[in-house]
Motif scaffolding. Structure first.
Motif, PDB file in Angstrom:
ATOM      1  N   LEU A 126      76.102  14.957 -21.043  1.00  0.00           N
ATOM      2  CA  LEU A 126      76.605  15.534 -22.356  1.00  0.00           C
ATOM      3  C   LEU A 126      78.084  14.722 -22.455  1.00  0.00           C
ATOM      4  CD1 LEU A 126      75.304  17.930 -24.134  1.00  0.00           C
ATOM      5  CD2 LEU A 126      77.251  19.241 -23.448  1.00  0.00           C
TER       6      LEU A 126
ATOM      7  N   MET B 208      81.204  28.377 -18.769  1.00  0.00           N
ATOM      8  CA  MET B 208      80.012  28.698 -17.915  1.00  0.00           C
ATOM      9  C   MET B 208      80.488  28.365 -16.348  1.00  0.00           C
ATOM     10  SD  MET B 208      76.658  28.247 -20.079  1.00  0.00           S
ATOM     11  CE  MET B 208      76.114  29.487 -21.042  1.00  0.00           C
ATOM     12  N   HIS B 209      81.067  27.116 -16.428  1.00  0.00           N
ATOM     13  CA  HIS B 209      81.263  26.927 -14.956  1.00  0.00           C
ATOM     14  C   HIS B 209      82.051  27.713 -14.513  1.00  0.00           C
ATOM     15  CE1 HIS B 209      79.212  23.111 -14.200  1.00  0.00           C
ATOM     16  NE2 HIS B 209      79.508  22.634 -15.303  1.00  0.00           N
ATOM     17  N   LYS B 210      83.299  28.361 -15.170  1.00  0.00           N
ATOM     18  CA  LYS B 210      84.074  29.090 -14.633  1.00  0.00           C
ATOM     19  C   LYS B 210      83.360  30.526 -14.358  1.00  0.00           C
ATOM     20  CE  LYS B 210      87.777  27.299 -17.435  1.00  0.00           C
ATOM     21  NZ  LYS B 210      88.790  27.691 -18.636  1.00  0.00           N
ATOM     22  N   LEU B 211      82.583  30.956 -15.338  1.00  0.00           N
ATOM     23  CA  LEU B 211      81.946  32.303 -15.252  1.00  0.00           C
ATOM     24  C   LEU B 211      81.114  32.158 -13.784  1.00  0.00           C
ATOM     25  CD1 LEU B 211      81.316  34.886 -16.316  1.00  0.00           C
ATOM     26  CD2 LEU B 211      79.453  33.828 -17.651  1.00  0.00           C
ATOM     27  N   ILE B 212      80.516  31.175 -13.493  1.00  0.00           N
ATOM     28  CA  ILE B 212      79.683  30.751 -12.240  1.00  0.00           C
ATOM     29  C   ILE B 212      80.378  31.144 -11.137  1.00  0.00           C
ATOM     30  CG2 ILE B 212      78.275  29.191 -11.044  1.00  0.00           C
ATOM     31  CD1 ILE B 212      76.989  28.133 -13.579  1.00  0.00           C
TER      32      ILE B 212
ATOM     33  N   GLU C  73      79.339  22.541 -27.295  1.00  0.00           N
ATOM     34  CA  GLU C  73      78.622  22.676 -25.923  1.00  0.00           C
ATOM     35  C   GLU C  73      79.234  22.487 -24.788  1.00  0.00           C
ATOM     36  OE1 GLU C  73      75.589  24.211 -25.932  1.00  0.00           O
ATOM     37  OE2 GLU C  73      75.178  23.730 -23.935  1.00  0.00           O
ATOM     38  N   GLY C  74      79.949  21.396 -24.740  1.00  0.00           N
ATOM     39  CA  GLY C  74      80.655  20.986 -23.672  1.00  0.00           C
ATOM     40  C   GLY C  74      81.798  22.152 -23.313  1.00  0.00           C
ATOM     41  N   ARG C  75      82.412  22.752 -24.241  1.00  0.00           N
ATOM     42  CA  ARG C  75      83.450  23.741 -24.109  1.00  0.00           C
ATOM     43  C   ARG C  75      82.884  24.865 -23.518  1.00  0.00           C
ATOM     44  NH1 ARG C  75      87.905  24.304 -27.302  1.00  0.00           N
ATOM     45  NH2 ARG C  75      87.218  26.235 -27.902  1.00  0.00           N
ATOM     46  N   LEU C  76      81.623  25.308 -24.005  1.00  0.00           N
ATOM     47  CA  LEU C  76      80.742  26.325 -23.535  1.00  0.00           C
ATOM     48  C   LEU C  76      80.363  26.039 -21.991  1.00  0.00           C
ATOM     49  CD1 LEU C  76      79.143  28.862 -24.149  1.00  0.00           C
ATOM     50  CD2 LEU C  76      77.319  27.397 -24.413  1.00  0.00           C
ATOM     51  N   GLN C  77      80.100  24.807 -21.711  1.00  0.00           N
ATOM     52  CA  GLN C  77      79.555  24.618 -20.460  1.00  0.00           C
ATOM     53  C   GLN C  77      80.807  24.858 -19.337  1.00  0.00           C
ATOM     54  OE1 GLN C  77      77.297  21.119 -20.030  1.00  0.00           O
ATOM     55  NE2 GLN C  77      75.548  21.987 -21.395  1.00  0.00           N
ATOM     56  N   ILE C  78      82.017  24.491 -19.736  1.00  0.00           N
ATOM     57  CA  ILE C  78      83.175  24.545 -18.986  1.00  0.00           C
ATOM     58  C   ILE C  78      83.393  26.018 -18.817  1.00  0.00           C
ATOM     59  CG2 ILE C  78      85.667  24.173 -18.987  1.00  0.00           C
ATOM     60  CD1 ILE C  78      85.105  21.529 -20.493  1.00  0.00           C
TER      61      ILE C  78
ATOM     62  N   LEU D 168      79.466  31.228 -26.652  1.00  0.00           N
ATOM     63  CA  LEU D 168      80.890  31.032 -26.117  1.00  0.00           C
ATOM     64  C   LEU D 168      81.425  32.652 -26.056  1.00  0.00           C
ATOM     65  CD1 LEU D 168      82.779  29.038 -24.944  1.00  0.00           C
ATOM     66  CD2 LEU D 168      83.754  28.761 -27.363  1.00  0.00           C
TER      67      LEU D 168
ATOM     68  N   MET E 180      81.003  34.687 -10.614  1.00  0.00           N
ATOM     69  CA  MET E 180      79.764  35.233  -9.982  1.00  0.00           C
ATOM     70  C   MET E 180      79.752  35.147  -8.799  1.00  0.00           C
ATOM     71  SD  MET E 180      77.627  34.736 -13.453  1.00  0.00           S
ATOM     72  CE  MET E 180      75.942  34.733 -12.456  1.00  0.00           C
ATOM     73  N   ASP E 181      79.870  34.052  -8.212  1.00  0.00           N
ATOM     74  CA  ASP E 181      79.735  33.549  -6.869  1.00  0.00           C
ATOM     75  C   ASP E 181      80.660  34.201  -5.787  1.00  0.00           C
ATOM     76  OD1 ASP E 181      77.729  31.352  -6.946  1.00  0.00           O
ATOM     77  OD2 ASP E 181      79.593  29.707  -7.404  1.00  0.00           O
ATOM     78  N   THR E 182      81.947  34.632  -6.450  1.00  0.00           N
ATOM     79  CA  THR E 182      82.752  35.396  -5.527  1.00  0.00           C
ATOM     80  C   THR E 182      82.199  36.676  -5.623  1.00  0.00           C
ATOM     81  OG1 THR E 182      84.403  34.253  -6.909  1.00  0.00           O
ATOM     82  CG2 THR E 182      85.270  36.059  -5.621  1.00  0.00           C
ATOM     83  N   ILE E 183      81.554  37.346  -6.655  1.00  0.00           N
ATOM     84  CA  ILE E 183      81.287  38.773  -6.546  1.00  0.00           C
ATOM     85  C   ILE E 183      80.030  39.030  -5.753  1.00  0.00           C
ATOM     86  CG2 ILE E 183      80.201  40.289  -7.973  1.00  0.00           C
ATOM     87  CD1 ILE E 183      82.174  39.595 -10.070  1.00  0.00           C
TER      88      ILE E 183
ATOM     89  N   PRO F 127      76.092  27.366 -29.449  1.00  0.00           N
ATOM     90  CA  PRO F 127      77.332  27.468 -28.658  1.00  0.00           C
ATOM     91  C   PRO F 127      78.423  28.374 -28.860  1.00  0.00           C
ATOM     92  CG  PRO F 127      76.918  25.078 -29.428  1.00  0.00           C
ATOM     93  CD  PRO F 127      75.704  25.872 -29.919  1.00  0.00           C
TER      94      PRO F 127
ATOM     95  N   THR G 124      74.260  24.199 -17.465  1.00  0.00           N
ATOM     96  CA  THR G 124      75.564  23.622 -17.283  1.00  0.00           C
ATOM     97  C   THR G 124      75.146  22.112 -16.501  1.00  0.00           C
ATOM     98  OG1 THR G 124      75.838  24.803 -15.195  1.00  0.00           O
ATOM     99  CG2 THR G 124      77.193  25.281 -17.102  1.00  0.00           C
TER     100      THR G 124
END
Lengths: 532, 644
Positions: free
Chosen positions: B556, A491-495, A484-489, B512, A498-501, B508, B550
């Protein structure tokens, strides 16, 4: 029984964010069709047509035969086999007594539904005849086929009344207007749909579909027509001289057949991509989808949508019935049963039909309030037992939101620590499995993370006593959290992307919009999401 | 579907099977041993593949002598030595030639051409030296083996003639085109005409009733009175039986045999004794043999259904394709024996089935797939040597043109020729002078790669087909995702983003993968999305969803740290206690492969196969359910104890 001043506040399910499964009326309605019955035909099923009148048989054109089936028992009633080549497009007359079918030997045959030998044979076409339909006035038929011509025949004399040679390519579909006697609509592989008027012997309207037209349909009012070809359906306004109203494309392969449901409020389309899609005529949006095993060539819907018959390219015929019939039988059974029961129980239930007089004081019987087990324990302040009751499989598997709500209540009462402590191996493993399964759920995560932290705190102090199976569960919990932590990282990148776009997009359009939207987006919290 | 449609096969009476494979090669198999005896590839096999074949009928010594002296000697020798074996196969080709092939020495005897101008559809042997053939060019041609040319030719139909068959007593011939016709062979006169089939007749065969012994003075038709014959047509699920009548001629079929699917070939076992039923078998397109048992004695209204069916399947219940089937006519017994050949054109296995041994109606034989060759490796006998691979050499694998499989690049062109200094170009000299390594020249055109799902994805998005979308979106391979997204048509991008947003919940692993897809969409189509006016409403839901998820990241991570600490404690404890075997314990309880990978600290490969995808979550739940069930009982006991 003691009458408490206020009702005990029972545990409410934990609010869950997320999309609720789409359960529209249409889904329920079309799901009412039962599991399909399949019948193997002699060849690809090119046409299916229901009899408009009472026995409601349906005619199936496949290979060199036209077969009549009875929808009641799904058995063939009769076979018309007097064809010298592949038969096409068998359809019934409005009164259901005559049947007309085209043939690859370029002749059109007219049958009595009760007979066997063709009553009339119409000769004149030079290539296979694909479309045959009765005209509105009952004593004319029209036919069209691969010789590009559309002909109107007089039934009594077997003679051609009108001949239209306007099409440039094979004519593969056609229909007649239901309210006008002299309007014929045909669709052809030359991409056009043409409307012919038998009064003037002329083509009165042309619309270009853009693809070879496989099926045409006209509303009973005659004001709107639909054409299907390629992977799209086009809607045309007839009264405005053929203005394109809408283009609908929800299939990925050629659409082969179009049908109305019984009251023309839905359109069904069957395609080579093995789907039947159902559209709402108000919006032309897909409301339901039915999957089949093979490319669909033909389809028809029975009166009151009772039966959906689909003919496929691998020579299978699929029949789906609506469940109604079965329910009726059950109801009859129930009525019988309940009558018997009533007789037996009559003297116990004597007062059931009593009608109170005016002025009588009516005292309602108070039903005892049924509390769930965990509520009962909460009421008694036995928190450990309440937690156990919330972790039985029926509760935590089916309604995890209840279990989470119990956790939340325990946290609120500040007794969670005591409730979690001192669990045996089995109870602890159930608890950990629940955490493993639900800790990644967005709605539950905040509560469950607290619980998990507490469990770790409690049990890590005496880790030597914890059995191996539970340790493995801890390991699994760790793994899932790590993932889940990896996923959230990510997701942070994806956000970030998206911010840029979003920001550059907003700069392009309007500066003021940017700030609002990004602020809104970043200020959202779980509560507002739940509401949305 | 079966592959039966394009190849033809026939059993010879000396227990061999001739199969024409789709690539125009003739294979002859021995039924007894199951070995391939011969294989013959004609020079023109790609241009003119075989369309039909016919074994020469068994001949006797007292038959007429051959006339051609040159060929005669050679042939006669063989005939004398192999008296009762038959050796010739006549093969028709798609361009109208007929080849006569000698099975014994595996040589082509002669090529007859000039008779037909179109595809040869069927060949029938009359006797030792004469055979007939029919073709798409509407003619039936009579050939003489020795004259090496056609003797006679007549137009039988206005359309194609699909099939022919010689009648008993060799005086008549049946032909099937649009209609089935009976001809007198001597006068070429049309004797009878039957309605026939609406589709091409693939096979025609007579059933000789045992009582058929004509008087000497009988006319051709009288001699044939009461003869039955059967016909099978493609795309028609019935075999029709017809009767030749001297008087009261009927054009329509007497009775029909209903098959489970379209026929490929059929065979008849006519009884030697009167009043015995005739056995009929038909191989169907589904690769199944249907057997009928019926005494032909007059018209029947309803079509007959098969009395027995034979199927050959593997142990995994995969239906094996039956290539050919016949009755073993040499066996004399009460019940017929069926020989079935199954497999592919290149690997055929045979099976003899005595129908009396099986009681059930549907006979299913479980056999190994002959096309899957078994390779037994014996360690001590095996010597394997790695081929010496030059570093400069590049391996080129065969593949579909235009689709490189990946990993293989066409670097051949860059090989430097060993030329003298004087022949170098100025650029090369300059690059040789410079200290830096020469710049890598990029390939100007790279072949399109096959690792893309864009068509499938666009179809799935178009029809909103869940199965197709699952199939595509489960892939986590970065290059595949990038290629797919890049090739996706522009109007499918918004639906794809919406679809992915809807899916971004749950475990997850799945998320992912979807996040990878989303990032690929955003990075490949940045400029499009920047100009897309409704991008804010489109992305805001996604934004909210991910923001919420997030938010817990800090906590977490803390929790993870705590758990790590606990686990390390346990690990150190276990190191102390030597008698425990941690590896064994992990294997025991890990319900899937994931944890194992994670324990080792190896990054997870998320490109799972499609099956794993669904199973993963289910399996997890399933295990829990089982445990839960057990626990449930235990819990209730506990609760009861506590209550009590």
């Amino acid at each position: 029984m003691s009458t408490s001043a206020s009702r005990f506040k029972v545990i409410e399910p934990f609010p869950v964010a997320g999309v609720d499964p789409k359960q529209t009326e249409d889904h329920q309605y079309w799901r009412g069709l039962q599991f399909p019955i399949t019948i193997k035909e002699f060849g690809a099923v090119t046409n299916v047509a229901f009899q408009p009148t009472k026995p409601n048989f349906f005619a199936v054109s496949a290979s060199t035969r036209v077969i009549l089936y009875n929808p009641e028992n799904n058995e063939s009633v009769k076979t018309f086999s007097r064809f010298h080549d592949v038969a096409y497009g068998a359809t019934f007359r409005r009164d259901g007594r005559l049947l007309v079918a085209g043939n690859a030997d370029a002749k059109v045959r007219l049958f009595d539904v009760d007979g066997r030998v063709p009553l009339r044979i119409f000769k004149g076409h030079t290539r296979p005849v694909r479309v045959t339909k009765f005209c509105n006035n009952m004593n004319e038929i029209f036919s069209a086929g691969d010789d590009n011509s559309v002909r109107v025949w007089d039934i009594p004399t077997e003679k051609v009344l009108h001949k239209f040679d306007h099409h440039q390519d094979y004519v593969r579909c056609g229909c007649v207007s239901r309210n006008a006697d002299n309007i014929i609509l045909t669709g052809s592989y030359d991409h056009t749909v043409r409307m012919f008027d038998t009064r003037s012997d002329e083509c009165t309207m042309i619309v270009n579909h853009g693809c070879p037209v496989e099926s045409v349909l006209m509303y009973p009012s005659g004001s709107i027509l639909l054409s299907a070809g390629g992977n799209r359906i086009k809607v045309w306004d007839v009264l405005q001289g053929g203005r394109l109203l809408a283009t609908v494309s929800h299939h990925h392969k050629t659409i082969t057949c179009l049908r109305f449901n019984h009251d023309c409020t839905r359109i069904l389309s069957g395609s080579l991509d093995r789907h039947v899609k159902i559209y709402d005529v108000a919006t032309y949006n897909v409301v339901h989808n039915i999957d089949y095993s093979a490319p669909i060539l033909s389809m028809d819907v029975a009166h009151e949508d009772r039966t959906l018959v689909v003919g496929m390219a691998d020579s299978m015929l699929s029949i789906r019935h609506r469940k109604q019939a079965v329910i009726k039988e059950q109801k009859e059974d129930e009525v019988l049963l309940s009558r018997r029961k009533r007789r037996q129980r009559s003297h116990f239930m004597g007062g059931q039909t009593f009608v109170p007089n005016q002025g009588d004081v009516i005292i309602h019987h108070k039903h005892k309030e049924q509390l769930e087990k965990y509520d009962v324990y909460f009421r008694k302040f036995e928190h450990g037992k309440a937690l156990d009751a919330a972790l039985i499989p029926q509760v935590h598997m089916n309604t995890p939101e209840i279990t989470v709500a119990v956790f939340e209540e325990l946290i609120r009462r500040d007794t969670i620590h005591a409730a979690l402590a001192g669990k045996g191996e089995k109870k602890l493993s159930v608890l950990l499995k629940f955490l493993i399964r639900n800790i990644t759920n967005i709605s539950f995560a905040p509560v469950l993370m607290d619980v998990a932290e507490m469990v770790v705190d409690i049990y890590s102090q005496a880790i030597e006593d914890v059995p191996v199976s539970v340790i493995n569960l801890f390991q699994r919990l760790r793994d899932i959290i790590r993932r889940e932590g990896r996923l959230q990282i990510e997701m942070h990148k994806l956000i970030g992307c998206m911010d840029t776009i979003v920001s550059s997009n907003s700069q392009n359009i309007k500066q003021s919009d940017v700030d609002n939207s990004t602020i809104n987006a970043s200020n959202t919290d779980p509560v507002s999401l739940k509401k949305s | 579907m079966s592959i039966n449609t394009n190849c033809c096969s026939s059993f010879g009476s000396n227990e061999s099977l001739a199969v024409c494979s789709t690539d125009g090669v003739l294979h002859i198999w021995d039924v007894r041993s199951g070995q391939e005896k011969q294989q013959y590839t004609p020079a023109s096999h790609l241009a003119a593949s075989f369309t039909c074949l016919s074994w020469k009928i068994p001949h006797h010594r007292d038959k007429q002598e051959l006339n051609n002296p040159k060929k005669k000697k050679k042939k006669l020798k063989q005939k004398e030595s192999q008296e009762d074996k038959l050796e010739f196969i006549a093969l028709g080709t798609a361009v109208g030639d007929i080849l006569l092939y000698n099975c014994l020495n595996g040589e082509l005897v002669f090529k007859y051409s000039g008779g037909h101008s179109d595809k040869v559809n069927s060949i029938a042997w009359l006797n030792e030296s004469t055979f007939y053939s029919c073709s798409d060019d509407q003619n039936i041609v009579e050939w003489n083996v020795t004259a090496q040319n056609h003797i006679c030719k007549w137009k039988a139909e206005k359309r194609e003639v699909y099939s022919i068959c010689i009648g008993p007593h060799s005086k008549t011939i049946l032909s099937a085109g649009k209609a089935i016709k009976l001809w007198d062979l001597k006068t070429k006169e049309l004797l009878r005409r039957y309605a026939g089939h609406s589709t091409p007749v693939i096979s025609l065969s007579t059933v000789s009733p045992p009582s058929l012994s004509p008087r000497q003075d009988a006319s051709v038709l009288e001699a044939l009175d009461g003869l039955y014959f059967l016909s099978a047509a493609s795309e028609d699920r019935v075999l029709s039986a017809w009767q030749v009548r001297n008087t009261k001629h009927k054009k329509i079929a007497l009775c029909s045999f209903l098959l489970p699917s379209e026929p490929v070939t059929f065979d008849i076992l006519a009884p030697n004794i009167p009043d015995c039923p005739t056995y009929l078998l038909s191989l169907t397109q589904d690769g199944e043999v249907a057997i009928f048992c019926h005494a032909l004695n007059g018209p029947l209204k309803k079509p007959l259904s098969p009395t027995r069916t034979i199927k050959v399947v593997t142990e995994d219940a995969i239906l094996l394709n039956i290539i050919s089937a016949t009755f073993d006519k040499k066996k004399d017994g009460d019940s017929p024996v069926v020989i079935v050949a199954y497999g592919s054109d290149y690997n055929v296995a045979f099976e003899q089935i005595n129908l009396a041994d099986h009681e059930l109606q549907d006979i299913v034989i479980i056999r190994k797939d002959p096309t899957k060759s078994e390779i037994f490796m014996e360690e001590d006998k095996m010597k394997l040597r790695e081929p010496i691979k030059n570093k400069n050499a590049s391996s080129i694998a065969p593949g579909v043109p235009g689709h490189s499989v990946g990993g293989i690049s066409g670097k051949k062109r860059k090989k430097l020729p060993s030329v003298g200094e004087s022949q170098l170009t100025m650029e090369e000299r300059l690059s040789a002078l410079s200290v830096e390594p020469p710049p890598v020249v990029k390939e100007t055109t790279s072949a399109p790669t096959a690792d893309s799902f864009s068509v499938l994805l666009s179809q799935g998005l178009q029809s909103n087909d869940r199965d197709v979308l699952n199939q595509v979106l489960q892939h986590g391979n970065e290059t595949l995702i990038r290629n797919t997204v890049r090739q996706l048509p522009i109007h499918y991008i918004i639906p794809l983003v919406k679809e992915l947003t809807g899916r971004l919940q749950g475990s997850p692993e799945k998320c992912l993968t979807f996040v990878k897809w989303l990032r690929a969409v955003l990075s490949c189509h940045t400029s499009y999305l920047m100009t897309f006016p409704d991008v804010v409403p489109l992305l805001s839901r996604l934004y909210q969803l991910m923001n919420v998820r997030t938010k817990t990241h800090g906590r977490l991570s803390r929790l993870e740290g705590k758990l790590d600490l606990v686990m390390s404690q346990i690990a150190s404890r276990k190191d102390d206690e030597e008698e425990q075997k941690p590896l064994a314990i992990f294997e025991e309880d890990s319900s899937d492969g994931y944890e194992d990978m994670m324990i080792d600290g190896v990054t997870i490969d998320h490109s799972m196969s499609s099956d794993d995808w669904d199973d993963f979550s289910d399996a997890d739940n399933h295990v829990d359910e089982i445990d839960g069930g057990k626990l449930n009982e235990a819990d209730e006991d506990l609760l009861m104890d506590e209550d009590g």
